[in-house]
Design an enzyme around this catalytic site. Structure first.
Site, PDB file in Angstrom:
ATOM      1  N   CYS A  81       0.864  -1.359   0.113  1.00 46.81           N
ATOM      2  CA  CYS A  81       0.118  -0.124   0.080  1.00 46.81           C
ATOM      3  C   CYS A  81       0.823   1.077   0.072  1.00 46.81           C
ATOM      4  CB  CYS A  81      -0.774   0.092   1.162  1.00 46.81           C
ATOM      5  SG  CYS A  81      -1.579   1.725   1.459  1.00 46.81           S
ATOM      6  N   GLY A  82       0.543   2.027  -0.964  1.00 45.90           N
ATOM      7  CA  GLY A  82       1.631   3.319  -1.201  1.00 45.90           C
ATOM      8  C   GLY A  82       1.286   4.158   0.095  1.00 45.90           C
ATOM      9  N   HIS A  83      -0.132   4.325   0.322  1.00 46.27           N
ATOM     10  CA  HIS A  83      -0.436   5.191   1.520  1.00 46.27           C
ATOM     11  C   HIS A  83       0.334   4.805   2.838  1.00 46.27           C
ATOM     12  CE1 HIS A  83      -3.217   6.904  -1.375  1.00 46.27           C
ATOM     13  NE2 HIS A  83      -3.721   5.958  -1.500  1.00 46.27           N
ATOM     14  N   CYS A  84       0.359   3.653   2.903  1.00 43.99           N
ATOM     15  CA  CYS A  84       1.008   3.038   4.225  1.00 43.99           C
ATOM     16  C   CYS A  84       2.504   3.473   4.101  1.00 43.99           C
ATOM     17  CB  CYS A  84       0.821   1.408   4.255  1.00 43.99           C
ATOM     18  SG  CYS A  84      -1.127   0.835   4.471  1.00 43.99           S
TER      19      CYS A  84
END
Length: 553
Positions: free
Chosen positions: A99-102
């Site tokens: 996950c890029g946001h993570c």
């Protein structure tokens, strides 16, 4: 491209639309953002044991077997119960490695953990690899990444959902206000003055009884209003200093009026919603310049009408207009938010949203962010305090009419398999009673729109010889429609042949096979894959907010 956000578990993605750089809003989101800025966190369990049964989680190994990465505990299904018993305050991030946001959150999350540890704040940060722990995902209702939950005193049945910032200091402050006091106790004039000197905006509750329900409401609000500093007092000399004879909340600020009072109703007590709106409204400058730093407050202000003055701040004649604009603002406080947009700065997206070019400044536009209707002055005269007020009144009286954006119909718009629609030809094509029309509403900056583009092109190629099927696309950031507003990207709508102007919104998988089944069945949706939670439109929250866009798996 929007920043911040979630990755869903699983389902397609929707990007929000915008009036600012990757920004969108509606009334529903305003409420959410108000809670983010000033609201009360979600409920804890009622009528149940707040701690919940611990026996449904397995016994845990000793502490030395629980690893730590950059100050953050690494938990799993067999160590979470131990952590809940060991740590009275535990913040847990459920993340996915892909996950890029993570990934963007990870360094800030670690910084917050180290910062709180250095300050000896009694709270621990932890993380769980969601895809590796499906049972925990199901147990805690995790449907998107990152999901962050706050567990206190071993409570694991009703943890508090984290809705705070995504930068280290914001995370740390959110936690400080939960394990410690959310407001300073002011005993004398010196302590009050020190608080006022240290911050631009300070909210002080003057309460004669610090054990009452109104104080509990005040402190609950203060827990989440991270952009403001709070204090409270019951000292008679401080009541006297400000001429108070009853409980009152005062917002002190180093700009505009300097002070705004909110008396507590003696019969109904302190109303959380009314106080929240009051604080957001009065913590704003009468006139706010739009930029990355102020955008969050602009959209969280819960004022539905925004009046934008577009000027080139490098030009002296344009700068002179600011005084007249400001002079018109006070009577409209709480009804209209006055915003200055510098066309010489990086605000091209704002200009595009309103269909403007930089050379058209100085000019004004008013937008109702609930209806997304835009208004322009009709007289084109000079900008004075009187003309600003007159423009606002003309909108509210119904004299001014909203305008819709549309690009020109491009040459050869119908020559490719995917037909190009704009505002000026949309009605004619979409509501053609002899055609079944499938339209993709997209934003040029939306990566998820780009990701589905090959499937959309393949669909158009597959059905190019079907006389009764049209596959089309419309740039919804540059074209507006009378029939409906497009609030999120990509949005897919099917307009079946026949009378009645029928419309079906497509919310299933975005691949050639599923698209084809949908068309072959005459616009009947296939059995749906799990999809995203409804995406609130029009506002992209700030980069550090958890209320950002959601990413396709």
């Amino acid at each position: 491209m929007p920043r911040g956000g979630y990755c869903l578990v699983p389902g397609p993605f929707i990007c929000p639309s915008l009036w600012g750089p990757s920004t969108t809003m509606n009334s529903q989101l305003l409420t959410v953002l108000l809670l983010f800025l000033l609201g009360v966190s979600g409920p804890w369990g009622q009528g149940q044991d707040p701690h919940g049964p611990l026996e449904d989680l397995p016994e845990e190994p000793p502490v030395e077997k629980v690893p730590k990465e950059d100050g953050v505990l690494v938990l799993n299904g067999s160590t979470l119960s131990w952590a809940l018993q060991e740590h009275s305050a535990l913040l847990v991030e459920f993340y996915a490695p892909w996950c890029g946001h993570c990934q963007a959150l990870a360094p800030e999350y670690s910084k917050a953990a180290i910062l709180l540890e250095d300050e000896s704040v009694p709270v621990t940060l932890a993380k769980v690899d969601g895809p590796a722990e499906p049972d925990l995902m199901e147990k805690f209702g995790v449907t998107e990444y990152p999901t962050i939950k706050f567990f206190q005193d071993g409570n694991h049945t009703h943890p508090e959902e984290y809705t705070g910032p995504r930068e280290a200091e914001g995370i740390a402050e959110w936690l400080r206000r939960r394990v410690g006091s959310s407001a300073a106790h002011l005993e004398d004039e010196e302590s009050l003055q020190a608080l006022l000197d240290a911050q631009d905006v300070v909210v002080v509750g003057f309460f004669q009884d610090l054990q009452g329900e109104d104080v509990a409401t005040f402190l609950a609000l203060a827990r989440d209003a991270l952009d403001m500093t709070f204090g409270l007092t019951d000292q008679p000399q401080l009541f006297k200093k400000f001429g108070l004879t009853k409980d009152t909340v005062i917002l002190f600020k180093k700009f505009d009026e300097g002070q705004a009072d909110f008396p507590v109703d003696e019969e109904t007590g302190l109303d959380l919603g009314n106080l929240s709106r009051f604080l957001v409204t009065h913590s704003m400058h009468l006139v706010t310049e739009f930029n990355q730093q102020t955008s969050r407050k602009i959209y969280a202000a819960r004022i539905l009408n925004h009046l934008l003055l577009f000027v080139n701040q490098t030009l002296a004649p344009h700068q002179e207009l600011l005084a007249s604009f400001r002079e018109a603002a006070p009577p409209f406080r709480g009804q209209v938010l006055f915003v200055v947009v510098d066309v010489a700065a990086n605000n091209d997206d704002v200009l595009q949203y309103f269909g403007l070019k930089a050379e058209e400044a100085p000019t004004m536009r008013l937008i109702n962010i609930e209806t997304t209707r835009k208004y322009a002055p009709v007289d084109g005269g000079p900008i004075t305090s009187a003309s600003v007020a007159s423009f606002c009144h003309s909108v509210f009286s119904g004299e001014a009419k909203p305008y819709l954006l549309s690009q020109e119909i491009p040459p050869g718009w119908d020559q490719r398999p995917v037909k190009i629609l704009v505002g000026k030809n949309f009605e004619q094509v979409a509501f053609d009673e002899t055609k079944n029309v499938f339209v993709k509403f997209y934003a040029p900056w939306c990566s998820h729109c780009k990701e589905m583009a090959p499937a959309w092109e393949a669909l158009a190629e597959k059905y190019r010889d079907h006389e009764d099927i049209v596959i089309a696309e419309l740039d919804a950031t540059a074209n507006e429609l009378e029939a409906f507003a497009v609030h999120s990207f990509p949005t897919l709508k099917f307009f079946p042949a026949g009378p009645g102007r029928k419309v079906t919104e497509y919310k299933s998988a975005r691949d050639l096979e599923t698209f084809s089944k949908f068309l072959d069945s005459g616009g009947e949706l296939p059995v749906e894959e799990p999809t995203e939670k409804p995406e609130t439109p029009f506002l992209e929250p700030p980069a550090n907010s958890t209320l950002g866009p959601k990413e396709e798996l």
